[in-house]
Design a protein around this motif. Structure first.
Motif, short mmCIF file in Angstrom:
data_model
loop_
_atom_site.label_atom_id
_atom_site.label_comp_id
_atom_site.label_asym_id
_atom_site.label_seq_id
_atom_site.Cartn_x
_atom_site.Cartn_y
_atom_site.Cartn_z
N GLN A 159 -32.11 -3.13 28.60
CA GLN A 159 -32.91 -1.82 29.26
C GLN A 159 -32.97 -1.92 30.53
O GLN A 159 -32.92 -0.71 31.19
CB GLN A 159 -34.31 -1.80 28.40
N LYS A 160 -33.47 -2.83 31.20
CA LYS A 160 -33.57 -2.96 32.69
C LYS A 160 -32.20 -2.86 33.28
O LYS A 160 -31.99 -2.09 34.20
CB LYS A 160 -34.12 -4.22 33.29
N TRP A 197 -34.82 -6.55 26.48
CA TRP A 197 -35.87 -6.19 27.89
C TRP A 197 -34.76 -6.04 28.96
O TRP A 197 -34.68 -5.24 29.66
CB TRP A 197 -36.72 -7.13 27.80
#
Length: 79
Positions: A73-74, A70
């Protein structure tokens, strides 16, 4: 655990178990039930904690990997 402690804990555990199950037993049988129950319960608890420990480790690893993906991806979303 010392032998005296084991006998004392066994006596208390056996007494409580015989009261819960509403059975009459001699003091020797009550202590024997308690000591055997303590040994069996201790073994089963160690096995259960061992299994839960492994499952907890796997769950922690998966959650950690999901969190890192996560974050990745950010960080890379704007590139």
């Amino acid at each position: 655990m010392g032998i005296l402690t084991l006998i004392l804990v066994g006596a208390v555990a056996g007494y409580l178990a015989t009261r819960v199950l509403k059975i009459e037993a001699s003091p020797l049988v009550t202590v024997g039930i308690g000591v055997a129950g303590a040994l069996l319960g201790g073994f089963l608890l160690r096995v259960a904690l061992g299994i839960l420990g492994v499952l907890g480790g796997i769950l922690g690893a998966v959650l950690g990997a999901v969190l890192l993906i996560w974050i990745y991806q950010k960080v890379t979303a704007g590139k």
